[in-house]
Design an enzyme around this catalytic site. Sequence first.
Site, PDB file in Angstrom:
ATOM      1  N   VAL A 134       0.786  -1.336   0.058  1.00 13.97           N
ATOM      2  CA  VAL A 134       0.083  -0.001   0.028  1.00 13.97           C
ATOM      3  C   VAL A 134       0.998   1.176  -0.060  1.00 13.97           C
ATOM      4  O   VAL A 134       1.624   1.426   0.948  1.00 13.97           O
ATOM      5  CB  VAL A 134      -1.013  -0.114   1.349  1.00 13.97           C
ATOM      6  CG1 VAL A 134      -1.740   1.272   1.302  1.00 13.97           C
ATOM      7  CG2 VAL A 134      -2.084  -1.129   1.129  1.00 13.97           C
ATOM      8  N   PRO A 135       0.990   1.956  -1.185  1.00 14.65           N
ATOM      9  CA  PRO A 135       2.176   2.887  -1.417  1.00 14.65           C
ATOM     10  C   PRO A 135       2.150   4.004  -0.510  1.00 14.65           C
ATOM     11  O   PRO A 135       2.056   5.225  -1.202  1.00 14.65           O
ATOM     12  CB  PRO A 135       2.057   3.300  -2.754  1.00 14.65           C
ATOM     13  CG  PRO A 135       0.494   2.804  -3.136  1.00 14.65           C
ATOM     14  CD  PRO A 135       0.088   1.893  -2.165  1.00 14.65           C
ATOM     15  N   CYS A 136       2.404   4.198   0.666  1.00 10.76           N
ATOM     16  CA  CYS A 136       2.576   5.183   1.695  1.00 10.76           C
ATOM     17  C   CYS A 136       3.695   6.076   0.916  1.00 10.76           C
ATOM     18  O   CYS A 136       3.649   7.240   1.083  1.00 10.76           O
ATOM     19  CB  CYS A 136       2.555   4.865   2.826  1.00 10.76           C
ATOM     20  SG  CYS A 136       3.764   3.838   3.399  1.00 10.76           S
ATOM     21  N   HIS A 137       4.628   5.602   0.559  1.00 14.31           N
ATOM     22  CA  HIS A 137       5.751   6.149   0.122  1.00 14.31           C
ATOM     23  C   HIS A 137       5.657   7.284  -0.980  1.00 14.31           C
ATOM     24  O   HIS A 137       6.192   8.235  -1.517  1.00 14.31           O
ATOM     25  CB  HIS A 137       6.815   5.485  -0.540  1.00 14.31           C
ATOM     26  CG  HIS A 137       6.488   4.209  -1.602  1.00 14.31           C
ATOM     27  ND1 HIS A 137       5.788   3.213  -1.327  1.00 14.31           N
ATOM     28  CD2 HIS A 137       6.680   4.513  -2.852  1.00 14.31           C
ATOM     29  CE1 HIS A 137       5.594   2.528  -2.471  1.00 14.31           C
ATOM     30  NE2 HIS A 137       6.249   3.222  -3.374  1.00 14.31           N
TER      31      HIS A 137
END
Length: 194
Positions: A134-137
């Site tokens: 889950v691309p929080c970056h």
Amino acid sequence: MYCTEYRTPIVGTLTVTSDGRGVTGCWFDNDRHFGYGLEDATLERRDDVPALTQARAWLDRYFAGEKPDPRELPLIAHGTEFQLLVREALLAIPYGQTTTYGAIAKRLEAQTGRRQSPRAVGCAVGHNPLCVIVPCHRVVGANGSLTGFGGGIDRKVALLEHEGALRPEFKVPRRGTALEGIPNAALAFGARRA
């Protein structure tokens, strides 16, 4: 609860967890919130759990430069209602692109009809239990600051660079807890592993 380790070529070791039905977590070894959502769980190392095998194959594709969709994985939803709304917003950020905490807050305002704070969004993003997947970056500050990353700014930079999303206008903070994460967070949590 089951776990496996995944050694990445660019951001070190990830610990991936499963309840046997789906993927419940993925953390950097120095994640400030390592084990978030698993407070009472004992982890048993099991590399053969189907959800963990799927997660490792997904991560192989991601780190090979492919653009796998996180929704291909059986992700288990843990968190508050707000955190789950933020997670859905994170899943909507395309590979190789970024957005801001404020933009996510506006999206959630439109979706829920309730005022949302970029700071509250930042807190929910920071507690994302499924890093990389889950691309929080892909979330940055309104001024382009690369803040609020539990695994440390170097890892955020590496992931954005890997995706071709690192922009010259992005700013790396010089102070704060997001710079390095917490050394040996996985080892500290590991004391509860079976």
